[in-house]
Scaffold this active site. Structure first.
Site, PDB file in Angstrom:
ATOM      1  N   LYS A 243      32.554 -38.249  18.338  1.00 29.66           N
ATOM      2  CA  LYS A 243      33.823 -38.491  17.637  1.00 29.66           C
ATOM      3  C   LYS A 243      35.024 -38.082  18.477  1.00 29.66           C
ATOM      4  CE  LYS A 243      32.008 -39.375  13.411  1.00 29.66           C
ATOM      5  NZ  LYS A 243      32.128 -39.730  12.062  1.00 29.66           N
TER       6      LYS A 243
ATOM      7  N   LYS B  70      30.404 -46.438   9.775  1.00 28.73           N
ATOM      8  CA  LYS B  70      31.619 -46.771   9.016  1.00 28.73           C
ATOM      9  C   LYS B  70      32.817 -46.932   9.918  1.00 28.73           C
ATOM     10  CE  LYS B  70      30.797 -43.541   5.391  1.00 28.73           C
ATOM     11  NZ  LYS B  70      31.157 -42.143   5.239  1.00 28.73           N
TER      12      LYS B  70
ATOM     13  N   LYS C 221      24.290 -46.874  16.402  1.00 29.38           N
ATOM     14  CA  LYS C 221      23.987 -46.797  14.969  1.00 29.38           C
ATOM     15  C   LYS C 221      25.047 -47.549  14.163  1.00 29.38           C
ATOM     16  CE  LYS C 221      26.114 -42.777  12.821  1.00 29.38           C
ATOM     17  NZ  LYS C 221      26.340 -42.804  11.403  1.00 29.38           N
TER      18      LYS C 221
HETATM   19  P1  ATP Z   1      30.568 -42.484  10.659  1.00 25.86           P
HETATM   20  O1  ATP Z   1      29.510 -43.258  11.374  1.00 25.86           O
HETATM   21  O2  ATP Z   1      31.892 -43.147  10.629  1.00 25.86           O
HETATM   22  O3  ATP Z   1      30.585 -41.072  11.061  1.00 25.86           O
HETATM   23  P2  ATP Z   1      28.697 -42.588   8.654  1.00 25.86           P
HETATM   24  O4  ATP Z   1      28.477 -44.038   8.423  1.00 25.86           O
HETATM   25  O5  ATP Z   1      27.744 -41.825   9.515  1.00 25.86           O
HETATM   26  O6  ATP Z   1      30.134 -42.410   9.165  1.00 25.86           O
HETATM   27  P3  ATP Z   1      28.575 -40.405   6.748  1.00 25.86           P
HETATM   28  O7  ATP Z   1      29.361 -40.129   5.539  1.00 25.86           O
HETATM   29  O8  ATP Z   1      28.857 -39.549   7.910  1.00 25.86           O
HETATM   30  O9  ATP Z   1      28.748 -41.910   7.225  1.00 25.86           O
HETATM   31  O10 ATP Z   1      27.032 -40.362   6.387  1.00 25.86           O
HETATM   32  C1  ATP Z   1      26.495 -40.398   5.098  1.00 25.86           C
HETATM   33  C2  ATP Z   1      24.988 -40.418   5.168  1.00 25.86           C
HETATM   34  O11 ATP Z   1      24.546 -41.676   5.706  1.00 25.86           O
HETATM   35  C3  ATP Z   1      24.383 -39.351   6.100  1.00 25.86           C
HETATM   36  O12 ATP Z   1      23.215 -38.821   5.516  1.00 25.86           O
HETATM   37  C4  ATP Z   1      24.041 -40.114   7.356  1.00 25.86           C
HETATM   38  O13 ATP Z   1      22.985 -39.509   8.059  1.00 25.86           O
HETATM   39  C5  ATP Z   1      23.642 -41.452   6.778  1.00 25.86           C
HETATM   40  N1  ATP Z   1      23.833 -42.532   7.759  1.00 25.86           N
HETATM   41  C6  ATP Z   1      24.989 -42.853   8.355  1.00 25.86           C
HETATM   42  N2  ATP Z   1      24.828 -43.909   9.182  1.00 25.86           N
HETATM   43  C7  ATP Z   1      23.508 -44.241   9.107  1.00 25.86           C
HETATM   44  C8  ATP Z   1      22.716 -45.254   9.737  1.00 25.86           C
HETATM   45  N3  ATP Z   1      23.248 -46.098  10.590  1.00 25.86           N
HETATM   46  N4  ATP Z   1      21.412 -45.322   9.419  1.00 25.86           N
HETATM   47  C9  ATP Z   1      20.868 -44.459   8.529  1.00 25.86           C
HETATM   48  N5  ATP Z   1      21.556 -43.488   7.903  1.00 25.86           N
HETATM   49  C10 ATP Z   1      22.867 -43.364   8.184  1.00 25.86           C
END
Ligand code: ATP
Ligand code: LTN
Length: 347
Positions: A128, A213, A210
């Protein structure tokens, strides 16, 4: 030595104590099928078996720039997404982190037993910060300590998360163990609950990254709120690997990702999906995958529309959730302050 507890309760004649689950999700951006398959769906599926606390971590979202309006809109939207996905306030405590002040208080106490060098090794911080360590907020750096406070406040046994959070849960265990060693057994050492399938859904644009968001490309993710046509378009455009067989493998990262999304939504194994599409080619597979995703998201989207039409429902449920969480957090913080020697009790 941590105060780890078994699933079987305190003694042979007492009823088994349900394991305590805690997880958090940031109210930032729009939620995607990675969040759903990697986290939210598992929370819902396991809800009846555990004593659950789910937290909308608004203070964590402040680690990157936000606006007042954006943040409060996202909090309510996320609450509705979680309720629409099946989080049941009868079975789970659902609340907003900033409604329970004990999280930030415990964070400060845990900062004192967290090593700077450990935080510097966190890959989420490195990703980040993107090399701009001098300009990012200090909140981004201590983010995992607040996460440790979230988890440790509720005597959590299990933390259901996606693969990307594994390192933060390991840090939480280290911090808890260091606190326990210094002040006596206080915290339960939590274990990550990461499923073998779905824990790392990849970007549709680039299967080496991955699904996230914060990805600037709208085509990288399928949002839970995407319309059927948008879902079809995004899946049609998803990158594929060279060749034409619908099979998974280390040299086929894109197909492996699409197959695992299919398998998870269809409740099948990846080999079962491969068999179904043997000799059929990418086009037919992607068209069916799009229809499957549309079909699985439809009931969530319907419930979401109903909930969003009446924001008072989520607001009331969050207020009740905060009250229940506060009772637990306040009791734990009394114990923690006493151990550390702060917050009164100087007799
Ligand atoms: P960002 O990628 O912008 O940091 P994020 O999509 O990871 O955001 P979070 O709120 O940080 O969202 O994560 C919420 C939950 O979703 C966490 O348990 C995280 O491990 C899971 N998660 C996030 N992205 C993935 C993914 N690509 N595949 C599986 N699980 C995910
Ligand atoms: N860091 C997590 C969100 C999060 C969390 C938690 C997850 C904050 N506190 C406690 C599990 C338990 C993320 O970025 N997904």
């Amino acid at each position: 030595m941590g105060a780890e507890r078994g699933a079987t309760g305190e003694g042979p004649h007492l009823p088994a104590r349900r394991k305590r689950v805690f997880s958090g999700i940031q109210p930032s951006g729009s939620f995607h099928i990675g969040n759903y398959l990697g986290a939210i769906r598992n929370w819902v599926d396991q809800q009846a078996a555990y004593d659950n606390v789910f937290c909308i971590v608004d203070l964590h979202a402040l680690s990157l720039p936000t606006t007042r309006e954006g943040l409060s809109g996202n909090i309510l939207h996320l609450a509705n997404v979680l309720l629409a996905s099946g989080i049941d306030p009868e079975q789970s405590i659902l609340f907003v982190q900033s409604d329970v002040r004990e999280h930030t208080e415990l964070c400060w106490l845990l900062n004192s037993v967290t090593q700077f060098g450990d935080l510097r090794r966190m890959t989420q911080f490195k990703d980040k910060a993107g090399g701009k360590d001098e300009q990012v907020s200090a909140a981004l750096f201590v983010y995992p300590v607040l996460q440790a406070a979230d988890i440790l406040l509720y005597d959590t046994d299990l933390v259901p998360v996606g693969e990307d959070q594994k390192q933060h849960i390991e840090l939480t265990r280290d911090v808890a163990a260091r606190f326990n060693a210094r002040y006596g057994e206080t915290f339960v050492l939590p274990a990550p609950d990461i499923k073998p399938q779905g824990a790392r859904i990849m970007s549709l644009d680039d299967p080496t990254k991955k699904m996230s968001k914060s990805d600037p490309s709208a085509n990288a993710t399928v949002a839970l709120t995407d319309t059927p046509d948008t879902i079809r378009k995004k899946i049609r455009r998803a990158v594929t690997d060279s060749g034409s067989d619908v099979i998974a493998g280390p040299d086929k990262p894109a197909l492996t990702n699409l197959l695992s999304i299919f398998a998870l939504f269809a409740d099948l194994t990846v080999p079962e999906v491969e068999t179904r599409y043997a000799g059929k080619g990418y086009g037919a597979f992607k068209a069916d995958l799009a229809e499957l995703v549309v079909e699985r998201l439809a009931p969530i989207q319907e419930r979401l529309a109903e909930l969003e039409a009446d924001p008072a429902v989520a607001a009331r449920l969050l207020a009740e959730g905060a009250e229940r969480a506060r009772l637990r957090a306040a009791a734990k913080m009394d114990e923690v302050r006493d151990r550390v020697g702060v917050g009164g009790g100087r007799s």
